[in-house]
Scaffold this motif. Structure first.
Motif, PDB file in Angstrom:
ATOM      1  N   CYS A  91       0.913  -1.263  -0.061  1.00  0.00           N
ATOM      2  CA  CYS A  91       0.037   0.119  -0.196  1.00  0.00           C
ATOM      3  C   CYS A  91       1.025   1.131  -0.183  1.00  0.00           C
ATOM      4  O   CYS A  91       0.707   2.160  -0.728  1.00  0.00           O
ATOM      5  CB  CYS A  91      -0.849  -0.155   1.208  1.00  0.00           C
ATOM      6  SG  CYS A  91      -2.391   0.844   0.979  1.00  0.00           S
ATOM      7  N   ASN A  92       1.889   1.212   0.799  1.00  0.00           N
ATOM      8  CA  ASN A  92       2.843   2.157   0.802  1.00  0.00           C
ATOM      9  C   ASN A  92       3.788   2.502  -0.376  1.00  0.00           C
ATOM     10  O   ASN A  92       3.851   3.397  -1.058  1.00  0.00           O
ATOM     11  CB  ASN A  92       3.870   2.199   1.973  1.00  0.00           C
ATOM     12  CG  ASN A  92       3.080   2.808   3.449  1.00  0.00           C
ATOM     13  OD1 ASN A  92       3.088   3.960   3.465  1.00  0.00           O
ATOM     14  ND2 ASN A  92       3.051   2.064   4.082  1.00  0.00           N
ATOM     15  N   MET A  93       4.078   1.305  -1.026  1.00  0.00           N
ATOM     16  CA  MET A  93       4.766   1.305  -2.336  1.00  0.00           C
ATOM     17  C   MET A  93       3.817   2.026  -3.305  1.00  0.00           C
ATOM     18  O   MET A  93       4.441   2.755  -4.183  1.00  0.00           O
ATOM     19  CB  MET A  93       5.094   0.016  -2.627  1.00  0.00           C
ATOM     20  CG  MET A  93       6.384  -0.567  -1.747  1.00  0.00           C
ATOM     21  SD  MET A  93       6.807  -2.199  -2.022  1.00  0.00           S
ATOM     22  CE  MET A  93       7.710  -1.940  -3.775  1.00  0.00           C
ATOM     23  N   ALA A  94       2.560   1.646  -3.301  1.00  0.00           N
ATOM     24  CA  ALA A  94       1.545   2.160  -4.532  1.00  0.00           C
ATOM     25  C   ALA A  94       1.347   3.628  -4.339  1.00  0.00           C
ATOM     26  O   ALA A  94       1.357   4.389  -5.221  1.00  0.00           O
ATOM     27  CB  ALA A  94       0.418   1.322  -4.213  1.00  0.00           C
ATOM     28  N   HIS A  95       0.872   4.184  -2.972  1.00  0.00           N
ATOM     29  CA  HIS A  95       0.964   5.215  -2.680  1.00  0.00           C
ATOM     30  C   HIS A  95       2.064   6.389  -3.013  1.00  0.00           C
ATOM     31  O   HIS A  95       1.887   7.439  -3.381  1.00  0.00           O
ATOM     32  CB  HIS A  95       0.600   5.588  -1.142  1.00  0.00           C
ATOM     33  CG  HIS A  95      -0.654   5.374  -0.957  1.00  0.00           C
ATOM     34  ND1 HIS A  95      -1.815   6.320  -1.336  1.00  0.00           N
ATOM     35  CD2 HIS A  95      -1.282   4.528   0.283  1.00  0.00           C
ATOM     36  CE1 HIS A  95      -3.031   5.844  -0.868  1.00  0.00           C
ATOM     37  NE2 HIS A  95      -2.663   4.849   0.107  1.00  0.00           N
ATOM     38  N   HIS A  96       3.373   5.693  -2.956  1.00  0.00           N
ATOM     39  CA  HIS A  96       4.542   6.389  -3.032  1.00  0.00           C
ATOM     40  C   HIS A  96       5.165   6.360  -4.458  1.00  0.00           C
ATOM     41  O   HIS A  96       6.244   6.329  -4.646  1.00  0.00           O
ATOM     42  CB  HIS A  96       5.672   6.313  -2.141  1.00  0.00           C
ATOM     43  CG  HIS A  96       5.147   6.648  -0.647  1.00  0.00           C
ATOM     44  ND1 HIS A  96       4.684   7.817  -0.483  1.00  0.00           N
ATOM     45  CD2 HIS A  96       5.025   5.870   0.495  1.00  0.00           C
ATOM     46  CE1 HIS A  96       4.268   8.016   0.757  1.00  0.00           C
ATOM     47  NE2 HIS A  96       4.382   6.806   1.538  1.00  0.00           N
ATOM     48  N   GLY A  97       4.383   5.599  -5.604  1.00  0.00           N
ATOM     49  CA  GLY A  97       4.816   5.817  -6.835  1.00  0.00           C
ATOM     50  C   GLY A  97       4.790   4.486  -7.343  1.00  0.00           C
ATOM     51  O   GLY A  97       4.803   4.641  -8.854  1.00  0.00           O
ATOM     52  N   ALA A  98       4.696   3.318  -6.711  1.00  0.00           N
ATOM     53  CA  ALA A  98       4.988   2.070  -7.737  1.00  0.00           C
ATOM     54  C   ALA A  98       3.439   1.751  -8.202  1.00  0.00           C
ATOM     55  O   ALA A  98       2.530   2.121  -7.584  1.00  0.00           O
ATOM     56  CB  ALA A  98       5.246   0.840  -6.616  1.00  0.00           C
ATOM     57  N   LYS A  99       3.479   1.362  -9.371  1.00  0.00           N
ATOM     58  CA  LYS A  99       2.106   1.655 -10.114  1.00  0.00           C
ATOM     59  C   LYS A  99       1.774   0.055 -10.498  1.00  0.00           C
ATOM     60  O   LYS A  99       0.939  -0.045 -11.359  1.00  0.00           O
ATOM     61  CB  LYS A  99       2.311   2.425 -11.558  1.00  0.00           C
ATOM     62  CG  LYS A  99       2.883   3.888 -11.409  1.00  0.00           C
ATOM     63  CD  LYS A  99       2.877   4.457 -12.587  1.00  0.00           C
ATOM     64  CE  LYS A  99       3.268   6.044 -12.351  1.00  0.00           C
ATOM     65  NZ  LYS A  99       4.662   6.278 -11.875  1.00  0.00           N
ATOM     66  N   VAL A 100       2.360  -0.993  -9.608  1.00  0.00           N
ATOM     67  CA  VAL A 100       2.011  -2.270 -10.093  1.00  0.00           C
ATOM     68  C   VAL A 100       0.313  -2.602  -9.764  1.00  0.00           C
ATOM     69  O   VAL A 100      -0.350  -3.321 -10.390  1.00  0.00           O
ATOM     70  CB  VAL A 100       2.686  -3.410  -9.486  1.00  0.00           C
ATOM     71  CG1 VAL A 100       2.233  -4.880  -9.713  1.00  0.00           C
ATOM     72  CG2 VAL A 100       4.184  -3.009  -9.929  1.00  0.00           C
TER      73      VAL A 100
END
Length: 406
Positions: free
Chosen positions: A206-215
């Protein structure tokens, strides 16, 4: 009844060869005895005839005067084309199917056209068709208001459709198929030795997605986390298991054993502007209120917020920076700005309370001669603001420092 939800993105459906891979994944799960619900996105990317961006371009080229409600009606066409195409291919293979729109599948939303929120999922018809032994193909990205208006869920909406449907059906698993082999430790286009992750926690991805990861879209992960539905992010073009997204307690079920790590991945958001507003002479609380109320009233999204007695520092997207500065000046403030920045995030469920993580970040960036403009942290993330020209080097330095390539 053992239910699995499969979600296929636009690139998974855009070519004949890609659709053959989709059929293979569907057949494999049916042979394993699972009842399948398939959520689809519109086919392809901008320029391809049925892609969402192509439909938006079409509207812009023909009057560019659609209201948000009518624009949602147009955009719903892309997923309907995908769903009926896949249904035809499955029927040709002797697999009985039923296509349902988001509304027919039971998605009830608010009336925030273009970025609607799901209020409820009532999958009565989905269950009826599953009980008849049919594969149910559902149009992702869309729902319907209580008044019967079609709505779309915004970017990443098909991911959200898949996990919400998985939660409502109490599915065993939601498989999100993309054009990459799971979730990687960093963007492989920038960090060449980025490696796939076997398992991550809901909070980490969730944090990776919020901070730019687009998977995968963060809203989709949040729904899965609340419902405790495991999610796998997999490649359409391979038979590998991809990345399992689950609670940390579920890590021990992964064949590779228990995962023990501080940092999981590095993510980034580029093209942001840092705005600084200093207190002219007391009254910091009033200044803070004026700044953020003004941003909200002008629909400007703010991020990376630091509030101190001497003023506020935060970021906006470069595209919003001119407007942000203008409206602040109109209320008598004197903002300073630095455009062309990037937010780089170090994410890991194991960093909370561990001494030395920030020291290692600062050391690796200092050795690389990269200036840290701003920093902040949470229990699973530490992020730093750097100049955009330093972003690539910062990502590589941090990835190497935390040995994420191993």
């Amino acid at each position: 009844m053992r239910i699995m939800v499969q979600k296929f993105g636009g690139t998974s459906l855009s070519t004949v060869q890609a659709r053959e891979h989709v059929l293979r994944h569907v057949k494999r799960e049916l042979e394993a005895g699972l009842s399948l619900v398939i959520v689809v996105s519109a086919m392809g990317r901008r320029g391809e005839p049925y892609a969402t961006d192509t439909l938006l371009d079409w509207a812009a080229q023909n009057g560019n005067a659609l209201s948000a409600r009518e624009k949602d009606l147009l955009l719903c066409c892309g997923e309907i084309i995908s769903a009926t195409t896949l249904s035809s291919l499955l029927e040709h293979e002797g697999i009985p199917t039923t296509v349902l729109t988001g509304a027919q599948a039971g998605f009830v939303t608010d009336d925030n056209f273009g970025n609607a929120r799901i209020l409820d999922v009532r999958p009565v018809r989905v269950l009826e068709q599953l009980q008849l032994g049919r594969v149910v193909v559902v149009t992702g990205f869309q729902g319907q208001t209580e008044n019967g208006d079609f709505t779309t869920l915004g970017r990443g909406g098909s991911d959200t459709s898949a996990t919400a449907l998985g939660a409502a059906l109490r599915a065993e698993m939601v498989d999100i198929y993309t054009d990459v082999n799971g979730i990687l430790t960093a963007d492989p286009r920038i960090v060449e030795d980025a490696r796939p992750l076997t398992v991550v926690s809901y909070a980490e991805i969730c944090n990776m997605a919020h901070h730019g990861a687009k998977v995968i879209h963060p809203r989709a992960v949040e729904i899965a986390m609340q419902s405790q539905i495991p999610v796998r992010v997999r490649s359409t073009f391979a038979d590998t298991e991809g990345t399992l997204v689950t609670h940390p307690e579920g890590f021990q079920d992964v064949q590779t054993g228990i995962v023990d790590r501080y940092v999981t991945g590095i993510a980034y958001v580029s093209n942001v502007t840092q705005i600084t507003v200093d207190v002219p002479g007391g009254g910091a609380d009033r200044l803070q209120l004026k700044v953020f109320k003004t941003m909200a009233e002008n629909s400007i999204s703010v991020d990376f917020i630091n509030v101190t007695p001497s003023g506020v520092v935060y970021t906006v997207f470069d595209s919003d920076s001119e407007k942000a500065i203008q409206v602040l000046q109109e209320i008598g403030l004197k903002p300073q700005s630095l455009s062309g920045c990037a937010k780089v995030s170090v994410i890991g469920g194991g960093i909370n309370g561990v001494p030395g993580i920030m020291a290692r970040i600062v050391e690796s960036l200092t050795v690389a001669d990269i200036q840290i403009l701003q920093s902040a942290d949470s229990n699973t993330t530490i992020w730093v603001l750097v100049k955009k020209e330093d972003m690539v080097q910062a990502l590589r330095a941090l990835h190497a420092s935390f040995e994420l390539h191993l």
